[in-house]
Design an enzyme around this catalytic site. Structure first.
Site, mmCIF file in Angstrom:
data_model
loop_
_atom_site.group_PDB
_atom_site.id
_atom_site.type_symbol
_atom_site.label_atom_id
_atom_site.label_comp_id
_atom_site.label_asym_id
_atom_site.label_seq_id
_atom_site.Cartn_x
_atom_site.Cartn_y
_atom_site.Cartn_z
ATOM 1 N N THR A 1 48.545 35.911 14.629
ATOM 2 C CA THR A 1 48.854 34.903 15.628
ATOM 3 C C THR A 1 50.028 34.045 15.159
ATOM 4 O O THR A 1 50.477 34.138 14.025
ATOM 5 C CB THR A 1 47.654 33.971 15.868
ATOM 6 O OG1 THR A 1 47.505 33.081 14.740
ATOM 7 C CG2 THR A 1 46.368 34.764 16.062
ATOM 8 N N LYS A 56 53.576 31.696 10.060
ATOM 9 C CA LYS A 56 54.325 30.756 9.215
ATOM 10 C C LYS A 56 53.692 29.379 9.124
ATOM 11 O O LYS A 56 54.144 28.541 8.343
ATOM 12 C CB LYS A 56 55.750 30.603 9.756
ATOM 13 C CG LYS A 56 56.594 31.854 9.676
ATOM 14 C CD LYS A 56 57.963 31.673 10.285
ATOM 15 C CE LYS A 56 57.938 31.819 11.776
ATOM 16 N NZ LYS A 56 57.668 33.184 12.231
ATOM 17 N N GLU A 77 54.245 38.250 3.158
ATOM 18 C CA GLU A 77 55.633 38.727 3.184
ATOM 19 C C GLU A 77 56.256 38.564 4.569
ATOM 20 O O GLU A 77 57.426 38.196 4.695
ATOM 21 C CB GLU A 77 55.688 40.194 2.770
ATOM 22 C CG GLU A 77 57.099 40.779 2.702
ATOM 23 C CD GLU A 77 57.919 40.226 1.552
ATOM 24 O OE1 GLU A 77 58.816 39.396 1.818
ATOM 25 O OE2 GLU A 77 57.659 40.621 0.402
ATOM 26 N N VAL A 105 58.675 35.398 6.520
ATOM 27 C CA VAL A 105 60.088 35.033 6.433
ATOM 28 C C VAL A 105 60.999 36.105 7.027
ATOM 29 O O VAL A 105 61.820 35.820 7.896
ATOM 30 C CB VAL A 105 60.508 34.736 4.978
ATOM 31 C CG1 VAL A 105 62.012 34.489 4.883
ATOM 32 C CG2 VAL A 105 59.749 33.526 4.451
ATOM 33 N N LEU A 124 61.423 42.726 6.023
ATOM 34 C CA LEU A 124 62.341 42.685 4.878
ATOM 35 C C LEU A 124 61.648 42.094 3.649
ATOM 36 O O LEU A 124 60.839 41.164 3.767
ATOM 37 C CB LEU A 124 63.574 41.842 5.216
ATOM 38 C CG LEU A 124 64.488 42.369 6.317
ATOM 39 C CD1 LEU A 124 65.636 41.390 6.554
ATOM 40 C CD2 LEU A 124 65.039 43.735 5.945
ATOM 41 N N GLU A 164 61.552 34.211 22.502
ATOM 42 C CA GLU A 164 60.204 33.849 22.920
ATOM 43 C C GLU A 164 60.213 33.679 24.444
ATOM 44 O O GLU A 164 61.278 33.542 25.055
ATOM 45 C CB GLU A 164 59.784 32.538 22.238
ATOM 46 C CG GLU A 164 59.628 32.637 20.736
ATOM 47 C CD GLU A 164 58.502 33.556 20.320
ATOM 48 O OE1 GLU A 164 57.479 33.617 21.036
ATOM 49 O OE2 GLU A 164 58.642 34.243 19.282
ATOM 50 N N ASP A 193 61.717 27.726 14.025
ATOM 51 C CA ASP A 193 61.296 28.954 13.363
ATOM 52 C C ASP A 193 62.057 29.146 12.048
ATOM 53 O O ASP A 193 61.469 29.477 11.014
ATOM 54 C CB ASP A 193 61.524 30.145 14.294
ATOM 55 C CG ASP A 193 61.150 31.468 13.646
ATOM 56 O OD1 ASP A 193 59.958 31.711 13.437
ATOM 57 O OD2 ASP A 193 62.070 32.260 13.347
ATOM 58 N N LYS A 241 60.765 28.955 7.914
ATOM 59 C CA LYS A 241 61.054 29.984 6.922
ATOM 60 C C LYS A 241 61.722 29.397 5.688
ATOM 61 O O LYS A 241 61.401 29.776 4.554
ATOM 62 C CB LYS A 241 61.938 31.063 7.548
ATOM 63 C CG LYS A 241 61.234 31.872 8.634
ATOM 64 C CD LYS A 241 62.169 32.850 9.323
ATOM 65 C CE LYS A 241 61.436 33.634 10.407
ATOM 66 N NZ LYS A 241 62.312 34.593 11.105
ATOM 67 N N GLY A 281 61.319 42.188 15.867
ATOM 68 C CA GLY A 281 60.702 43.336 16.529
ATOM 69 C C GLY A 281 59.277 43.542 16.062
ATOM 70 O O GLY A 281 58.982 43.410 14.869
#
Length: 375
Positions: A108, A132, A159, A162, A166, A220, A231, A235, A352
């Site tokens: 979520t 996050k 992981e 962020v 990646l 969004e 956002d 991060k 994605g």
């Protein structure tokens, strides 16, 4: 017999009872990856992932009699479910599972679900998440979860918070764990804003580019959630805290790209219908940068010496690595004692559902290895 059979099997395999919260676009992509790859994980690496519970905001399905949920049919089952949909019900179901290890995957974007992380970890339930909100939320809650992890109560894997898929967090941890000293981290952290400023060239309007990004599903539902910069701010805070900085969200200098008059628009469509009225401001910035052989990029940064985090729209020469991105690519630069000229760069797709789900899936596999599965 069922418990005995599970114990016998666990001597040969690493078994995890999985509860997934949030079967939205990322959650569904992850469940599909689990469905496709679960047999390979079991045969190649002796990792047995059994999805025992799936919970959305109003419905829940639970595995019956110790059996995993059929991932070919969970969608229809979830729609038909009338069971009590609560995190408490899911938690108790996992605790009752005879499997030796339990993990909850939070897919979520909720600020509510992370309030349960401490409770789960205190019960020995591991957590994997791309959410996050915990890592960038109130510092005391973040530190409490990290302390439980440090004490070995349960693993906490994040992981995907962020860089989607990646290896940003793992790269930073490797640098810090081997004694390197981070001096500066900066990068294009938003796939949405990367696309917008890769596309926004002289002659194109900001409103049309944002509209195009929205049509492609890159934003969004309310594009202000991306354009606010929050956002990216979350991060950057995540990375700063990973480096030991005890910064709070309110301390970050964040430039919002939402025009002031539109911040209180009643709906996303009202916002989009009025955005063209403010195109001139961004067009002037694009033109000025272009005149100097530069481009605009929305960049988050953390300076270790000053402790300052910033999230701003900045200009870069067209020869700069940040200027040569395409699509929704992210790029993050680590300047350290070992990697200073040039810095260490991680670059790749930053948005994605499939990419984000793959990052979460990788964390689940890493967790299984921590718990004893062979490499």
């Amino acid at each position: 017999m069922a418990v005995a059979a599970c114990r016998a099997m666990s001597e040969k395999t690493t078994q995890l009872a999985v509860g997934l919260v949030g079967p939205g676009v990322v959650g569904r992509a992850l469940l599909e990856q689990l469905r496709v790859e679960s047999k390979n994980l079991l045969s190649k690496y002796r990792v047995d992932l059994q999805v025992q519970g799936i919970l959305n905001s109003s419905q829940v399905i639970l595995g019956k009699e110790g059996q995993p949920i059929d991932l070919d049919a969970y969608g229809d089952q979830l729609l038909a479910s009338s069971a009590d949909a609560s995190l408490g019900v899911l938690t108790q179901h996992l605790r009752d599972s005879p499997l030796p290890h339990k993990v909850i995957i939070d897919c979520t974007a909720s600020a509510y679900v992370p309030q349960f992380y401490r409770r789960w970890m205190e019960q020995g339930i591991h957590i994997v998440t791309p959410n996050k909100k915990l890592n960038s939320g109130p510092l005391a809650e973040y530190l409490a979860v990290k302390q439980l992890q440090k004490a070995g109560r349960a693993h906490y894997m994040y992981e995907g918070t962020v860089g989607a898929g990646l290896p940003i967090i793992s790269t930073l941890k490797s640098l810090l764990d081997t004694g390197d000293e981070v001096q500066r981290i900066e990068g294009v952290f938003s796939g949405t804003l990367s696309y917008i400023f890769n596309t926004l060239t002289p002659g194109k309007t900001f409103s049309s580019v944002v509209s195009g990004a929205r049509r492609r599903g890159y934003t969004e539902p309310d594009p202000r959630d991306d354009l606010s910069g929050m956002d990216v701010t979350r991060k950057v805070i995540n990375l700063a805290r990973e480096c030991g900085n005890k910064i709070e969200l309110s301390a970050v200098d964040t430039e919002s790209l939402v025009p002031e008059p539109l911040r209180k628009a009643q709906s996303p469509q009202e916002f989009m219908d009025s955005l063209h009225e403010h195109d001139d401001v961004m067009a002037a910035r694009v033109a000025e940068a272009d005149e100097h052989g530069e481009v605009l990029r929305y960049v988050g940064s953390y300076d270790a010496e000053s402790g300052v985090c910033q999230v701003l729209l900045r200009r870069f020469p067209k020869s700069h690595p940040f200027a040569n991105l395409s699509g929704t690519e992210n790029i993050i630069s680590f300047t350290t004692l070992r990697y200073s000229n040039p810095p260490l760069i991680v670059r790749g797709p930053g948005a994605g559902p499939a990419v984000t789900a793959a990052g979460v899936f990788a964390d689940v596999v890493t967790l299984a290895r921590y718990l004893g599965a062979p490499s």
